[in-house]
Design a protein around this motif. Structure first.
Motif, PDB file in Angstrom:
ATOM      1  N   VAL A 130       0.840  -1.197   0.000  1.00 33.45           N
ATOM      2  CA  VAL A 130       0.000   0.000   0.000  1.00 33.45           C
ATOM      3  C   VAL A 130       0.876   1.248   0.000  1.00 33.45           C
ATOM      4  O   VAL A 130       0.664   2.182  -0.783  1.00 33.45           O
ATOM      5  N   THR A 131       1.900   1.241   0.847  1.00 28.80           N
ATOM      6  CA  THR A 131       2.800   2.388   0.919  1.00 28.80           C
ATOM      7  C   THR A 131       3.461   2.636  -0.434  1.00 28.80           C
ATOM      8  O   THR A 131       3.539   3.770  -0.918  1.00 28.80           O
ATOM      9  N   ILE A 173       3.619   5.860  -5.614  1.00 27.17           N
ATOM     10  CA  ILE A 173       3.585   5.998  -7.080  1.00 27.17           C
ATOM     11  C   ILE A 173       2.564   7.057  -7.487  1.00 27.17           C
ATOM     12  O   ILE A 173       2.790   7.861  -8.380  1.00 27.17           O
ATOM     13  N   LEU A 174       1.426   7.074  -6.799  1.00 29.82           N
ATOM     14  CA  LEU A 174       0.347   7.964  -7.204  1.00 29.82           C
ATOM     15  C   LEU A 174       0.297   9.244  -6.377  1.00 29.82           C
ATOM     16  O   LEU A 174      -0.676  10.006  -6.453  1.00 29.82           O
ATOM     17  N   ALA A 177      -5.094   3.501  -7.543  1.00 27.78           N
ATOM     18  CA  ALA A 177      -4.181   2.758  -6.671  1.00 27.78           C
ATOM     19  C   ALA A 177      -4.787   1.411  -6.296  1.00 27.78           C
ATOM     20  O   ALA A 177      -4.115   0.379  -6.307  1.00 27.78           O
ATOM     21  N   ARG A 178      -6.086   1.425  -6.000  1.00 27.55           N
ATOM     22  CA  ARG A 178      -6.737   0.185  -5.597  1.00 27.55           C
ATOM     23  C   ARG A 178      -6.724  -0.835  -6.734  1.00 27.55           C
ATOM     24  O   ARG A 178      -6.646  -2.040  -6.507  1.00 27.55           O
ATOM     25  N   SER A 179      -6.773  -0.319  -7.985  1.00 25.88           N
ATOM     26  CA  SER A 179      -6.797  -1.277  -9.080  1.00 25.88           C
ATOM     27  C   SER A 179      -5.397  -1.751  -9.473  1.00 25.88           C
ATOM     28  O   SER A 179      -5.237  -2.875  -9.924  1.00 25.88           O
ATOM     29  N   ILE A 180      -4.367  -0.914  -9.262  1.00 23.38           N
ATOM     30  CA  ILE A 180      -3.043  -1.395  -9.697  1.00 23.38           C
ATOM     31  C   ILE A 180      -2.353  -2.228  -8.629  1.00 23.38           C
ATOM     32  O   ILE A 180      -1.437  -2.987  -8.932  1.00 23.38           O
ATOM     33  N   GLU A 210      -0.916  11.467 -16.792  1.00 23.05           N
ATOM     34  CA  GLU A 210      -0.449  10.554 -15.749  1.00 23.05           C
ATOM     35  C   GLU A 210      -0.837   9.114 -16.045  1.00 23.05           C
ATOM     36  O   GLU A 210      -0.056   8.188 -15.825  1.00 23.05           O
ATOM     37  N   LEU A 211      -2.053   8.940 -16.551  1.00 18.33           N
ATOM     38  CA  LEU A 211      -2.503   7.584 -16.884  1.00 18.33           C
ATOM     39  C   LEU A 211      -1.603   6.969 -17.944  1.00 18.33           C
ATOM     40  O   LEU A 211      -1.238   5.803 -17.864  1.00 18.33           O
TER      41      LEU A 211
END
Lengths: 364, 316, 295
Positions: free
Chosen positions: A114-115, A120-121, A145-148, A175-176
């Motif tokens: 998670v960290t 990254i985001l 973040a939750r999806s990657i 960014e995407l």
């Protein structure tokens, strides 16, 4: 990393649009955009990949495995929803870590991943906040973040930028793309925004009423639209489509005549003389001149009268009438024209198209 | 610009399916079966109670309508006798009449008072939560207690109402002893007990209404009554719809307060249908079959009235 | 816990412009509060009179005309009630029955509500229609068959005998479906993709999000059970199984009615309910809004 294949995929009923006979292969690492007006079935198609809608015909394969009858959670895909669908009762940290928790990843590993993902985001400082305390852009990044974090084989994105304001949308778009470059994960991206589709997609798929209209690289689709629908859907202002009849080497419109260049004449040979066709010329291929101009090569001159002038800053949209029809031209910003003025329209036929009675591009 | 027919083009060569149609059918059936099974698994716990204590009792009840006895004396099959008796019995007619009269008095009063209080409560800047709790107090009162409390109100000698009347120099009223007054007294009790519940429900719905519409209407010069009439009422339609149907269903089952306060009297002036059902099934012990038939009659009455209301309110 | 604060609860309509010394705005305010206070008075007075009676001595009860307030407040009636009757036992019975029914119903009804609101399965519409129709069944009509079933199960005069029939009521299923249906489907879809089983979605996403709805159903069920009279009267014939309502009623014999004692019982039996409500009042309103009853 995975390939997604659609084979004769259909959906005969459903809450949203139906889908008919889709055949498509999304290559490994590709960023594919599904584009179309609302209700065209693009979201349905995406949800079918995710397993949130049933496939009623054909099959969807991810990395060669038929996933029609696999539970959403077992398909190794992740999805970013239009409204982000963050869990309101969980903190950012819990939201991002939720998929790992559900797949029984050890706690310390979850915390570490998670960290890392949050870093990254750029969500480092927000981990203990709740979704309602975040701005739209931040929520969007949490959803991302939750999806990657699961490192899925395929990303599915359902209009993820539509709830952001214009400036943030452009920034997030970049960014995407950077994220995709870095992760190289196969992505299927749904949007109704042609700018997003043109700028982001390796290939775009234009859909209408559940039917795929055209698949190709953005510029190819723009330059060679398969039919009048695609031609009209891409490009702003809309392409000029004038109906008329073919008469030998000329196109006879309503009150005007356009001699065909060699490219269009070639296309016209596909149909019999005298048939109904439509001539498509994009606004940027029309020049507005004050005073008479000689036609030459691909360029055709028509006399017209300006009916509307719309400055948009970088360009000037000029609507002018020829015969009984209107033309929209996109010209340089500071052209001194005003309504009522007589002008000459110079049509550049190099990128023009002829469409048959059924709407198909005659050149294809 | 003229219209142009837009048509599709077939894109992409159809690839080979990797599963045969039979395999697809089999896999799909298994997938749907698993999903259905999951859904039913979620329904099972509720269904167990629902079936055991609602469906089976209703089945029993239906069975009883064709029999006499069963509790003390042996059960005897009597065919349609009980059904016939229901339509001959004078007290059935009286109890249905009483129940309907009660509903016609109680439901409109409760709704008008509740809606008014909800509108007023919505305007209260401070102390709203205190008033909400106080208004809800009667609803929280058990019938046994409410009936007791109400005796303090309607008691002939030292009830609040008569004490007040005497103080004003008027004659005291025999609130529950007089056949003309008893049902009205019951109605008063039920209205008193019900207002809090509906006030909170209407208040909740009022708060949920979109504010912009009211601002727009105020700018358009609509006065308070016009806003209520042309905005609030139409916007609250779903809530009012629900409230009317539920209130009908509940009030047609009036029983507890009648049973405790007047036990159907005086002179059957407060005999309601459910009270009569309870009398025939428990008090007269061996008229279970008749009570069962009467229960189904009430069920039909509720269903018909509810359906009529649904029709009327949906249309407009 | 989910934030359930609704700022609109305290919102008010902007006051009309000031005019003169006594502005229309403050007159309007005044009228609002007068109406509220009168209504509150009507709601409270009978209850206040009961409280007052419960504090009267036996002697002063017979004063005529009766006094609004006791001359010398006494707790004798409360002492009597607790000493001479198994009052605590009644209270415990009521708490056990109402508490159990409420807890079980919250779980069972929210599960069924989830299935009806969000799942796809054959038979969904007819089953839900059955639930709606069963809302119209008067419980009093089912008294005899229910009594026979409970007797056959050997559950008369047991807690289960008091609890089980209370679990049949379909209104909770209906309420829960309304609440859960109003949650955005994308939330459960996201959970589905995150690898949740249907039970995990229910447990980790749905339940936390319908807390306001659970409070509404909880208060509603607890209230219904706490005030329930008919069923405990027939199902618990032994004095030690009596609930508060039945116990309080038994204080009134055919010959005498001890008003003071009755009033003390009334006050004590309502107190827990009132405390529960005051404590949960805010959530209760918020929940009613969230579930804003749709067609």
């Amino acid at each position: 990393m995975a390939q997604v294949e659609f084979i004769q995929v259909g959906k005969s009923y459903g809450e949203t649009g139906a889908v008919h006979n889709v055949n498509l292969t999304v290559d490994d690492s590709e960023f594919l955009v599904l584009l179309g007006p609302s209700g065209c079935g693009k979201s349905t198609l995406l949800k079918m990949v995710a397993g949130l809608e049933d496939v009623t015909a054909g099959e969807i394969r991810i990395d060669g495995r038929v996933v029609n009858y696999v539970k959403p959670g077992d398909r190794n895909v992740a999805m970013v929803f239009q409204n982000y669908a963050l869990y309101p009762h969980m903190t950012v940290q819990e939201n991002i870590g939720f998929p790992l928790k559900m797949t029984k990843v050890p706690k310390d590993q979850i915390r570490e991943r998670v960290t890392r993902t949050a870093a990254i985001l750029g969500l480092d400082g927000l981990l203990d906040r709740r979704p309602e305390q975040l701005s739209g852009g931040q929520r969007q990044r949490v959803a991302l973040a939750r999806s990657i974090i699961r490192e899925p084989a395929v990303f599915l994105m359902d209009e993820p930028l539509s709830n952001l304001d214009a400036q943030l949308r452009v920034q997030t778009r970049e960014e995407l793309l950077k994220l995709h470059e870095r992760l190289q994960t196969t992505t299927i991206y749904v949007t109704h925004d042609q700018i997003e589709a043109m700028t982001m997609g390796h290939r775009i798929v234009v859909m209408r009423s559940g039917v795929v209209q055209q698949v190709g690289r953005p510029q190819d689709v723009y330059d060679n639209p398969a039919n009048t629908f695609v031609a009209a859907f891409l490009g702003s202002p809309r392409i000029n489509l004038q109906t008329g009849k073919l008469d030998g080497a000329t196109f006879g419109g309503d009150g005007f005549v356009v001699p065909l260049n060699s490219k269009l004449a070639g296309a016209a040979s596909a149909v019999t003389a005298g048939s109904d066709v439509a001539l498509g010329v994009r606004p940027e291929d029309i020049e507005v001149r004050v005073g008479a101009v000689e036609a030459s090569g691909d360029k055709i001159a028509l006399d017209g009268v300006v009916s509307l002038v719309e400055p948009v800053g970088s360009d000037l949209y000029v609507r002018a009438q020829t015969g009984n029809v209107d033309w929209m031209a996109r010209t340089e910003a500071r052209l001194p024209v005003e309504p009522g003025q007589a002008v000459t329209l110079v049509l550049n036929l190099e990128h023009a198209h002829l469409f048959g009675e059924d709407g198909r591009n005659l050149a294809s | 610009m003229s219209d142009i027919t837009l048509t599709s083009t077939e894109i992409g060569a159809a690839g080979q399916l990797s599963l045969s149609p039979e395999e697809h059918k089999r896999e799909q059936r298994r997938y749907l079966l698993r999903r259905t099974a999951t859904a039913y698994l979620f329904l099972v716990p509720a269904a167990v109670f629902f079936i055991a204590f609602l469906v089976i009792p209703i089945g029993f009840l239906f069975f009883y309508t064709f029999h006499n006895g069963g509790i003390i004396s042996p059960r005897v099959y009597v065919g349609l006798d009980n059904w016939r008796n229901v339509f001959r019995d004078d007290l059935v007619i009286t109890s249905i009449k009483n129940t309907l009269v009660y509903c016609l008095m109680a439901i409109p009063s409760v709704f008008v008072i509740s809606m008014f209080l909800a509108l007023v409560l919505q305007q209260a800047t401070r102390g709203g939560s205190v008033f909400r709790s106080v208004f809800y107090l009667p609803t929280l009162t058990p019938y046994v207690v409410a009936a007791l409390i109400w005796q303090f109100v309607v008691h002939r000698d030292f009830g609040i109402l008569n004490m007040t009347l005497v103080k004003l120099g008027r004659d005291p009223v025999n609130w529950i002893g007089d056949p003309d007054m008893a049902l009205k007294s019951i109605t008063m009790l039920e209205v008193w007990r019900g207002v809090g519940f509906w006030t909170l429900l209407f208040l909740a719905a009022l708060i949920g209404l979109p504010k912009e519409l009211y601002q727009a209407a105020a700018i358009d010069g609509a006065n308070a009554w016009q806003r209520f009439r042309h905005l609030t009422i139409p916007l609250l339609r779903p809530t009012i719809f629900f409230a009317v149907v539920m209130a009908t269903i509940w009030n047609l089952q009036l029983f507890d307060s009648v049973s405790i306060m007047t036990n159907g009297g005086p002179q059957n002036s407060t005999a309601t249908v459910v009270w009569y059902i309870q009398q025939t099934t428990f008090a007269y012990t061996d008229k279970v079959g008749f009570g069962a038939a009467l229960s189904f009659t009430l069920l039909m009455l509720i269903l018909v009235l509810a359906l009529i209301e649904i029709r009327l309110l949906r249309k407009r | 816990m989910v934030e359930t604060h609704f700022p609109e609860l305290d919102a008010t309509v902007p006051p009309p412009p000031r005019r003169g010394i006594l502005s229309t705005a403050s007159l309007y305010k005044l009228a609002i509060y007068i109406i509220l206070i009168v209504a509150a008075f009507i709601a409270m007075v009978p209850f206040g009179y009961v409280v007052s009676t419960s504090l009267k001595s036996t002697m002063s009860l017979f004063a005529y005309p009766p006094d609004w307030l006791p001359d010398e407040p006494t707790l004798d009636n409360y002492r009597n009630l607790i000493d001479r009757y198994p009052f605590w036992r009644w209270l415990m019975n009521s708490a056990i029955v109402a508490g159990s029914v409420t807890l079980i119903k919250l779980v069972v009804d929210s599960m069924a509500g989830y299935a009806f609101a969000k799942m796809r399965f054959p038979g969904k519409e007819p089953l839900f229609l059955l639930v709606l129709i069963s809302l119209m069944v008067p419980f009093a009509a089912l008294l005899i068959p229910t009594f026979i079933i409970v007797r056959e199960l050997g559950l008369l005069n047991t807690y289960w005998g008091l609890i089980l029939p209370g679990l049949a009521s379909p209104i909770g299923i209906f309420m829960m479906r309304q609440f859960i249906e109003s949650l955005p489907s994308d939330l459960e879809n996201a959970a589905r993709l995150d690898g949740c089983s249907e039970f995990q979605i229910y447990r980790r996403v749905i339940l936390p999000l319908i807390k306001p709805g659970l409070v509404v159903l909880g208060v509603f069920t607890f209230m219904t059970q706490w005030t329930s009279y008919l069923w405990p009267l027939v199902a618990a014939t032994k004095p030690q199984m009596a609930t508060l309502t039945v116990g309080a009623r038994s204080l009134t014999s055919d010959f005498t009615q001890d008003w003071g004692l009755n009033s003390a019982a009334a006050v004590l039996s309502m107190l827990p309910m009132i405390l529960v409500f005051i404590f949960l009042q805010r959530y209760f309103i918020a929940g009613s809004i969230a579930g804003a009853l749709k067609e």
